[in-house]
Design a protein around this motif. Structure first.
Motif, PDB file in Angstrom:
ATOM      1  N   SER A 113       0.814  -1.216   0.000  1.00 55.20           N
ATOM      2  CA  SER A 113       0.000   0.000   0.000  1.00 55.20           C
ATOM      3  C   SER A 113       0.848   1.267   0.000  1.00 55.20           C
ATOM      4  N   GLN A 114       2.143   1.139   0.312  1.00 58.66           N
ATOM      5  CA  GLN A 114       3.016   2.307   0.336  1.00 58.66           C
ATOM      6  C   GLN A 114       3.553   2.664  -1.052  1.00 58.66           C
ATOM      7  N   TYR A 115       3.349   1.775  -2.026  1.00 59.20           N
ATOM      8  CA  TYR A 115       3.788   2.050  -3.385  1.00 59.20           C
ATOM      9  C   TYR A 115       2.688   2.787  -4.148  1.00 59.20           C
ATOM     10  N   SER A 116       3.077   3.476  -5.202  1.00 57.75           N
ATOM     11  CA  SER A 116       2.088   4.132  -6.057  1.00 57.75           C
ATOM     12  C   SER A 116       1.378   3.082  -6.908  1.00 57.75           C
ATOM     13  N   ARG A 117       0.249   3.471  -7.507  1.00 55.21           N
ATOM     14  CA  ARG A 117      -0.492   2.527  -8.351  1.00 55.21           C
ATOM     15  C   ARG A 117       0.371   2.065  -9.527  1.00 55.21           C
ATOM     16  N   GLU A 118       1.129   2.977 -10.140  1.00 51.47           N
ATOM     17  CA  GLU A 118       1.980   2.598 -11.265  1.00 51.47           C
ATOM     18  C   GLU A 118       3.039   1.591 -10.833  1.00 51.47           C
ATOM     19  N   GLN A 119       3.608   1.780  -9.641  1.00 51.07           N
ATOM     20  CA  GLN A 119       4.600   0.834  -9.143  1.00 51.07           C
ATOM     21  C   GLN A 119       3.984  -0.532  -8.879  1.00 51.07           C
ATOM     22  N   ARG A 120       2.763  -0.553  -8.360  1.00 48.77           N
ATOM     23  CA  ARG A 120       2.107  -1.840  -8.103  1.00 48.77           C
ATOM     24  C   ARG A 120       1.812  -2.574  -9.405  1.00 48.77           C
ATOM     25  N   ILE A 121       1.457  -1.840 -10.457  1.00 49.64           N
ATOM     26  CA  ILE A 121       1.226  -2.483 -11.751  1.00 49.64           C
ATOM     27  C   ILE A 121       2.523  -3.103 -12.266  1.00 49.64           C
ATOM     28  N   ARG A 122       3.624  -2.357 -12.156  1.00 49.15           N
ATOM     29  CA  ARG A 122       4.912  -2.899 -12.591  1.00 49.15           C
ATOM     30  C   ARG A 122       5.289  -4.142 -11.798  1.00 49.15           C
ATOM     31  N   GLY A 156       3.681   4.674 -18.398  1.00 51.94           N
ATOM     32  CA  GLY A 156       4.685   4.336 -19.403  1.00 51.94           C
ATOM     33  C   GLY A 156       6.095   4.509 -18.873  1.00 51.94           C
ATOM     34  N   GLN A 157       6.326   5.588 -18.117  1.00 48.43           N
ATOM     35  CA  GLN A 157       7.651   5.822 -17.537  1.00 48.43           C
ATOM     36  C   GLN A 157       7.998   4.743 -16.522  1.00 48.43           C
ATOM     37  N   GLU A 158       7.014   4.327 -15.726  1.00 48.90           N
ATOM     38  CA  GLU A 158       7.250   3.285 -14.717  1.00 48.90           C
ATOM     39  C   GLU A 158       7.537   1.935 -15.372  1.00 48.90           C
ATOM     40  N   LEU A 159       6.818   1.625 -16.462  1.00 49.78           N
ATOM     41  CA  LEU A 159       7.004   0.338 -17.129  1.00 49.78           C
ATOM     42  C   LEU A 159       8.371   0.232 -17.803  1.00 49.78           C
ATOM     43  N   LYS A 160       9.028   1.363 -18.053  1.00 52.61           N
ATOM     44  CA  LYS A 160      10.376   1.308 -18.622  1.00 52.61           C
ATOM     45  C   LYS A 160      11.365   0.644 -17.677  1.00 52.61           C
ATOM     46  N   GLN A 161      11.027   0.583 -16.387  1.00 51.31           N
ATOM     47  CA  GLN A 161      11.922  -0.015 -15.403  1.00 51.31           C
ATOM     48  C   GLN A 161      11.767  -1.523 -15.315  1.00 51.31           C
ATOM     49  N   LEU A 162      10.839  -2.087 -16.111  1.00 52.07           N
ATOM     50  CA  LEU A 162      10.628  -3.535 -16.055  1.00 52.07           C
ATOM     51  C   LEU A 162      11.875  -4.271 -16.519  1.00 52.07           C
ATOM     52  N   ARG A 163      12.345  -5.150 -15.718  1.00 44.43           N
ATOM     53  CA  ARG A 163      13.470  -6.000 -16.075  1.00 44.43           C
ATOM     54  C   ARG A 163      13.136  -7.424 -15.656  1.00 44.43           C
ATOM     55  N   ALA A 164      13.517  -8.350 -16.473  1.00 48.25           N
ATOM     56  CA  ALA A 164      13.229  -9.757 -16.171  1.00 48.25           C
ATOM     57  C   ALA A 164      14.166 -10.232 -15.069  1.00 48.25           C
ATOM     58  N   ASN A 165      13.633 -10.377 -13.874  1.00 53.51           N
ATOM     59  CA  ASN A 165      14.429 -10.844 -12.741  1.00 53.51           C
ATOM     60  C   ASN A 165      14.360 -12.366 -12.683  1.00 53.51           C
ATOM     61  N   VAL A 166      14.932 -13.002 -13.712  1.00 55.49           N
ATOM     62  CA  VAL A 166      14.853 -14.460 -13.826  1.00 55.49           C
ATOM     63  C   VAL A 166      16.261 -15.026 -13.882  1.00 55.49           C
ATOM     64  N   ALA A 167      16.413 -16.214 -13.312  1.00 54.94           N
ATOM     65  CA  ALA A 167      17.706 -16.884 -13.349  1.00 54.94           C
ATOM     66  C   ALA A 167      17.947 -17.434 -14.751  1.00 54.94           C
ATOM     67  N   PRO A 168      19.184 -17.428 -15.224  1.00 52.82           N
ATOM     68  CA  PRO A 168      19.465 -17.973 -16.559  1.00 52.82           C
ATOM     69  C   PRO A 168      19.231 -19.483 -16.595  1.00 52.82           C
TER      70      PRO A 168
END
Length: 565
Positions: free
Chosen positions: A53-62, A91-103
């Motif tokens: 709940s402390q994050y913004s709505r855009e951050q929660r979507i990301r 759109g600006q928030e979604l630019k920070q999306l990175r795949a946090n997945v193990a190889p």
């Protein structure tokens, strides 16, 4: 939902449950964030123990897209290029999306290489580094050395990623079908949007396209080999799921800026980047769509290297001319012409408020069209334009949206380099160049030829179409279809009101005739005697339905005034 979609729903039932669990978690946190004094507001937390709940709505979507896995991460990255759809903030928030997945382990990588290149694939390599150099949502990269000593990198698609993404795109298509029935979402065309995103995703699942892009851009920029380097693919070792290309030795601009940013080198790189990308857009009509600092390298010999050609934008002649006209309008402050061009270049909804759009465009031109050269900020201007498109539900074509995203990224990159990048000066220089080129004989001849071909096609097709209409009219097969917008809810309320009225009248008859079963065989203190149970239930139910209808109509604002008032 169609009956033919039921097998897909059953096949993806497990994935549906996983997605709904994630959406319920973040949706509940989003709802609780609106109530500051809710006692259990901070019970739902992320992996670090911070309440959602402390994050913004855009951050929660990301964060939700990250939890949903590689497919939705890639969808989010694609949507980051469409601020006209999601708005500049998201759109600006979604630019920070990175795949946090193990190889994937090296065994799976070797299995993919053997399947794509043959069991004897090792005969082509002296060495393959088992440790991944980089990992993304779709693939991962390993260093390697060919038998001739050539240093290369191998981009390998992740195991089972096609199956996972096919399953998720089917789920997304189902969600889009449901969203079509929600008025707030229907204006955006969810099914059409899902189809476009799925098409873009399928293109990224084909490394053969990226290989072609590498070859094309290398040929396009061949005359600038002393400034720019594009990785060269090894054609004999490239397939749909494997891409082998030259390794560019250097460091990304993000690392370069973090370590030691030499002002003279930054100035030279800024000039090269601006020149190369403006050439791509306005001379070639084909551009690299993702020029962020991680995809641009400073090579050991001082040249600029460009990586990741999986997403490429194209501009046809008509779109290029429209963009030129829009720039001229901004430079001259012509808001009326700019409004018409925005409507031409985008897909406007039937309910577009043209007066409100004109006001927004006038404010945009008044704010950015008359700023001094030193104060003009191209990123702010493009973000404001994206906000106008989003507010009025005007959808851009994919290529226009990619161009918008690329321009924002390129100026952000140049500002990170600390260059004196005067956006408005470049725009106005280009306006002057465009005005001169628009008067050139070659361009006029090209326009006349295009108009002639379109007119020729029209005169060839028009007679057949007219004859077809006349034949249909003669046979009585011509139909006139009238469609009333949003008539469905009105008809439903009317039918429900008539049914409630009928139940009320019928129940009144039951009460008058004392139809059994009856209550109160003897008179009560209110004088009620032999009350028909069915009649009482019908009366109460019909009154409740009528009250609900009255409240619903009142909430819509159409109880005592017309929609046009």
């Amino acid at each position: 939902m169609k009956i033919t979609a039921i097998p897909q729903l059953y096949r993806n039932l497990k994935r549906w449950r996983e997605i709904l669990a994630v959406l319920r978690r973040y949706g509940l946190a989003d709802w609780m964030s609106q109530f500051q004094k809710l006692p259990f507001r901070d019970r739902i937390k992320d992996a670090r123990g911070i309440p959602l709940s402390q994050y913004s709505r855009e951050q929660r979507i990301r964060m939700a897209l990250t939890d949903l896995g590689p497919t939705f991460i890639k969808f989010g990255q694609i949507l980051a290029a469409r601020p006209d759809l999601v708005g500049p903030e998201l759109g600006q928030e979604l630019k920070q999306l990175r795949a946090n997945v193990a190889p994937d382990p090296i065994e799976k990588v070797r299995a993919t290489l053997a399947h794509e290149l043959g069991d004897d694939y090792l005969e082509h390599f002296q060495f393959i580094d088992p440790t991944a150099l980089a990992t993304a949502s779709i693939g991962q990269v390993h260093r390697a050395t060919l038998n001739d000593g050539r240093q290369v990198v191998i981009k390998v698609m992740r195991a089972d990623i096609e199956k996972t993404m096919r399953q998720d795109t089917e789920v997304l298509a189902g969600v889009a079908q449901l969203a079509e029935h929600v008025e707030a979402f229907a204006a955006w065309g969810p099914c059409q949007m899902a189809n476009q995103l799925s098409t873009m995703l399928r293109r990224e699942l084909d490394f053969g396209r990226e290989r072609q892009n590498l070859e094309f851009f290398a040929e396009m920029l061949a005359h600038r080999n002393d400034e720019v380097v594009i990785p060269k693919p090894v054609n004999g070792l490239c397939t749909k799921r494997v891409l082998v290309m030259d390794e560019l030795v250097g460091e990304t601009l993000s690392v370069f800026l973090h370590k030691h940013a030499d002002p003279s080198i930054c100035a030279r790189l800024s000039e090269t980047i601006a020149s190369v990308y403006l050439t791509m857009i306005f001379d070639e009509g084909l551009f690299h769509a993702d020029p962020h600092l991680g995809n641009l390298l400073l090579l050991s010999d001082g040249r600029l290297g460009i990586l990741d050609f999986g997403m490429v934008g194209r501009i046809d002649e008509n779109l290029r001319e429209t963009i030129e006209e829009m720039m001229i309008c901004v430079g001259k402050g012509d808001q009326n012409r700019l409004t018409r061009l925005i409507r031409r270049i985008g897909e406007a909804p039937a309910t577009l408020n043209e007066s409100a759009l004109s006001v927004d465009v006038s404010e945009f031109v008044g704010t950015f069209g008359r700023q001094s050269l030193g104060d003009f900020n191209l990123t702010d201007a493009l973000n404001e334009l994206s906000g106008i498109l989003h507010r009025h539900a005007i959808k851009l074509p994919n290529q226009s949206a990619l161009l918008l995203k690329m321009l924002i990224s390129i100026e952000g990159t140049l500002r990170e380099l600390g260059a004196s990048f005067d956006s408005m000066q470049i725009v106005r220089d280009f306006v002057r160049k465009s005005m001169l080129s628009s008067l050139s004989p070659r361009r006029r001849i090209r326009q006349a030829r295009r108009i002639y071909l379109e007119a020729e096609n029209f005169f060839e097709v028009a007679p057949d179409e007219v004859l077809t209409l006349l034949q249909q009219a003669r046979r009585g097969e011509m139909k006139l279809v009238l469609e009333h917008q949003r008539i469905g809810p009105t008809v439903n309320r009317m039918v429900l009101g008539l049914m409630a009225s009928a139940v009320f009248l019928g129940s009144s008859v039951l009460l008058a005739m004392n139809v059994p079963p009856v209550l109160f065989q003897e008179a009560t203190y209110l004088g009620i005697e032999r009350l028909s149970l069915l009649g009482a239930i019908g009366i109460v139910g019909s009154i409740a339905v009528m009250m609900w209808l009255l409240i619903a109509i009142n909430r819509s604002g159409h109880l005592t005034r017309s929609r046009d008032e």
